[in-house]
Write an enzyme that holds these catalytic residues in place. Sequence first.
Site, mmCIF file in Angstrom:
data_model
loop_
_atom_site.group_PDB
_atom_site.id
_atom_site.type_symbol
_atom_site.label_atom_id
_atom_site.label_comp_id
_atom_site.label_asym_id
_atom_site.label_seq_id
_atom_site.Cartn_x
_atom_site.Cartn_y
_atom_site.Cartn_z
ATOM 1 N N GLY A 11 61.379 -60.598 -33.289
ATOM 2 C CA GLY A 11 61.337 -61.858 -32.853
ATOM 3 C C GLY A 11 60.608 -62.309 -31.874
ATOM 4 O O GLY A 11 60.770 -63.366 -31.201
ATOM 5 N N SER A 12 59.549 -61.717 -31.114
ATOM 6 C CA SER A 12 58.736 -62.132 -30.271
ATOM 7 C C SER A 12 57.997 -63.599 -30.601
ATOM 8 O O SER A 12 57.681 -64.370 -29.886
ATOM 9 C CB SER A 12 57.780 -61.131 -29.788
ATOM 10 O OG SER A 12 56.671 -60.855 -30.580
ATOM 11 N N LEU A 92 57.998 -59.629 -49.746
ATOM 12 C CA LEU A 92 57.218 -60.545 -50.493
ATOM 13 C C LEU A 92 58.258 -61.794 -50.983
ATOM 14 O O LEU A 92 59.294 -61.380 -51.335
ATOM 15 C CB LEU A 92 56.676 -60.021 -51.639
ATOM 16 C CG LEU A 92 55.385 -59.230 -51.323
ATOM 17 C CD1 LEU A 92 54.839 -58.581 -52.658
ATOM 18 C CD2 LEU A 92 54.394 -59.966 -50.723
ATOM 19 N N HIS A 109 50.002 -62.787 -39.635
ATOM 20 C CA HIS A 109 49.849 -61.470 -39.988
ATOM 21 C C HIS A 109 48.980 -60.760 -38.776
ATOM 22 O O HIS A 109 47.663 -61.431 -38.410
ATOM 23 C CB HIS A 109 49.066 -61.387 -41.307
ATOM 24 C CG HIS A 109 48.741 -59.795 -41.793
ATOM 25 N ND1 HIS A 109 49.879 -59.053 -42.194
ATOM 26 C CD2 HIS A 109 47.655 -59.186 -41.687
ATOM 27 C CE1 HIS A 109 49.203 -57.861 -42.489
ATOM 28 N NE2 HIS A 109 48.154 -57.922 -42.237
HETATM 29 C C1 GAR Z 1 54.047 -59.658 -35.924
HETATM 30 O O1 GAR Z 1 53.082 -58.835 -35.438
HETATM 31 C C2 GAR Z 1 53.381 -60.081 -37.322
HETATM 32 O O2 GAR Z 1 52.268 -60.491 -37.131
HETATM 33 C C3 GAR Z 1 53.684 -58.980 -38.267
HETATM 34 O O3 GAR Z 1 55.129 -58.520 -37.733
HETATM 35 C C4 GAR Z 1 55.019 -58.622 -36.500
HETATM 36 C C5 GAR Z 1 56.539 -59.067 -35.876
HETATM 37 O O4 GAR Z 1 56.726 -59.468 -34.752
HETATM 38 N N1 GAR Z 1 53.939 -59.336 -39.588
HETATM 39 C C6 GAR Z 1 53.524 -58.562 -40.509
HETATM 40 O O5 GAR Z 1 52.665 -57.663 -40.650
HETATM 41 C C7 GAR Z 1 53.577 -59.396 -41.823
HETATM 42 N N2 GAR Z 1 52.569 -58.683 -42.875
HETATM 43 P P1 GAR Z 1 57.799 -60.154 -33.909
HETATM 44 O O6 GAR Z 1 59.147 -59.755 -34.691
HETATM 45 O O7 GAR Z 1 57.998 -59.588 -32.506
HETATM 46 O O8 GAR Z 1 57.450 -61.679 -33.921
#
Ligand code: GAR
Length: 196
Positions: A11-12, A92, A109
């Site tokens: 969740g950053s 998805l 992404h």
């Molecule tokens: C992020 O880096 C996002 O780009 C990626 O998951 C991470 C979530 O980080 N998403 C994907 O790879 C989607 N295909 P977070 O939970 O710290 O925001």
Amino acid sequence: MKIAVFASGTGSNFAAILESIKSKKITNVEVVLLVSDRPEALAVQKAKDERIPVHTFRAKDYPNKQAFEEEIVEKLRQRYVDFIVLAGYMRLLGPVLLQAYDRKIINVHPSLLPAFAGKDAIGQALDYGVKVTGVTVHYVDEGMDTGPIIAQRVVFVDSDETKDSLAKKIQGQEHQLLPEVIQMLVNSEAVKGSSK
Ligand code: GAR
């Protein structure tokens, strides 16, 4: 403008959106719901700490995707959600959500799409040996990271780069770009109006 954030992980990006709202870096935006397919995700705890309403579910508790997406759409409608931000939501989307929020769902992404779609985009980029990668924010369609691209940021890969160091650089860019795109869409009113 009321948004819902969908997150399965840390969740950053969700936190970066909240921080941008708090610091008034973005305006006229309210996060009214966090949706997560992993009740134990850190993102869920963050939402609770910030007193943001949460809807969690486990896909395996439903007969199919249609069933859990119908429930999600109901929750979104109850809160008059205008548009949806996928921030590390690792599933998805199906027709129920895509039709209810047509062109009103964006995703972040960690690569320069169309390169390295799908899971572990950062690992894929390192394995391939690219010298440049980055971040993409795009509209969501039924494919895997295939919808129309809205914005991208470049990240350079150093020769001694590790997965951790690259992830840090990429996330730093994500945390800036995603709130900026949200603001741009809110200003353009491209995403105004709750679901059909
Ligand atoms: C992020 O880096 C996002 O780009 C990626 O998951 C991470 C979530 O980080 N998403 C994907 O790879 C989607 N295909 P977070 O939970 O710290 O925001």
